[in-house]
Enzyme design. Sequence first.
Site, PDB file in Angstrom:
ATOM      1  N   THR A 329       0.869  -1.084  -0.176  1.00 51.75           N
ATOM      2  CA  THR A 329       0.153  -0.402  -0.106  1.00 51.75           C
ATOM      3  C   THR A 329       1.127   0.798  -0.077  1.00 51.75           C
ATOM      4  O   THR A 329       1.773   1.654   0.773  1.00 51.75           O
ATOM      5  CB  THR A 329      -1.046  -0.093   1.207  1.00 51.75           C
ATOM      6  OG1 THR A 329      -2.032   1.063   1.225  1.00 51.75           O
ATOM      7  CG2 THR A 329       0.087  -0.363   2.557  1.00 51.75           C
ATOM      8  N   HIS A 381       3.265 -11.598  14.291  1.00 55.43           N
ATOM      9  CA  HIS A 381       4.476 -11.823  15.217  1.00 55.43           C
ATOM     10  C   HIS A 381       4.014 -13.368  15.501  1.00 55.43           C
ATOM     11  O   HIS A 381       4.816 -14.260  15.912  1.00 55.43           O
ATOM     12  CB  HIS A 381       3.653 -10.928  16.822  1.00 55.43           C
ATOM     13  CG  HIS A 381       5.761 -11.214  17.411  1.00 55.43           C
ATOM     14  ND1 HIS A 381       6.487 -11.653  16.589  1.00 55.43           N
ATOM     15  CD2 HIS A 381       6.548 -10.318  18.413  1.00 55.43           C
ATOM     16  CE1 HIS A 381       7.926 -12.018  17.373  1.00 55.43           C
ATOM     17  NE2 HIS A 381       7.757 -11.201  18.237  1.00 55.43           N
TER      18      HIS A 381
END
Length: 418
Positions: A329, A381
């Site tokens: 993006t 994560h």
Amino acid sequence: MSVLEMKVPSPGESITEVEIATWLVKDGDYVEKDQPIAEVDSDKATLELPAEQSGVITLKAEEGEVVQVGQVVCLIDMDAAKPEGAAAAPAAEAPKAEEKPAEAPKEEPKKEEPKKEEPKPASTYATGTPSPAAKKVLDEKGMEASQVQGTGRDGRITKEDAVKAAPSFGTAASTSGSRAMTTTKLSMLRRKLAARLVSVKNETAMLTTFNEVDMSEIFRIRKQYKDEFAAKHGVGLGFMSFFTKAVTRALQMYPDVNASIDGDFKVNYDFCDISIAVSGPKGLMVPVLRNAENMTFRGVEANIKALADKVRDGSISVDEMTGGTFTITNGGVFGSMLSTPIINPPQSAILGMHNIIQRPVALNGQVEIRPMMYLAVSYDHRIIDGRESVGFLVAIKEAIDNPVEFLMGGDERKALEL
């Protein structure tokens, strides 16, 4: 009479319902075959609904109504003749005006109108009695009836009055200028996007790592070859081809960044389907470049242009926006210097590009002014460790800082197919 029942077609796999965003015709209008008659929102895109046949249309669903795929939303009378023109209507209505031209004045003696002269004073209108539906809305807003101007009979507060009413944040005497407010319903696409973004924040262990890149070499290459590239390939040589190729290279070096979680399992992909965020009339869309790892600079630029054109003219399909493994993006086109992009589920990472600023940097003990850009990689994560995320972003950085060596195999002209 031949009447066609128009049903909601399936916009794509896994979509079971859509919302009628806007009717482009009115009940009773004559429509031509393939004429767009409505815009419908799914949870992935806004699409046009074309008339399947010509005829007079009868609408069977309201704007804002959620309908199931396969549900009848309108009828088309295919035997109805196409109107000759608008002039016919006034001519037909002319005799009605001639029927009893003098009757209206003769009704004047009917003097029971004084009963209507019961206007309440303004203060009574402001404290009108709310209808049960209006009272429920006001209770939910924590507002008193005295704060609302009723528009119903005898100053009664209608549900619409209550919905439009807003709590006062100060006295009118302390303000000047317009305090108008407008309430509009979010489209199904925007509501779905909002729900997905909230779920990402709640359901992933999202972290972001940052770095900066020197755009000097890319500026040089574009300046040197952009005219020749455009003349030969029919598309411009932009930044996105460099970043897409840098990303696919880094994904192959760090395959867990190109993975997703499916319950208790991690799914790794041998291909790089890159979602490219594009701003369109209906909001941000993410069309996908399939197998971008195999594309040349020309291929990336041509495919991005084709998909972006479809987004902007509203012809993009749901299938063209699903299945990406990683997203890029570019908030820099709107002037963003630094941001934290949100992961596009079920993907596990996203790259955010930002604006390019001429900044002083230290090079070989000297200060030079270079075109610099901050990059951000947000990642889940749960499956991507810090070492991998940082290494992934460093791999992108080295490719952007030195594209000739890492992206072009040392031969600029050959890589650009010139």
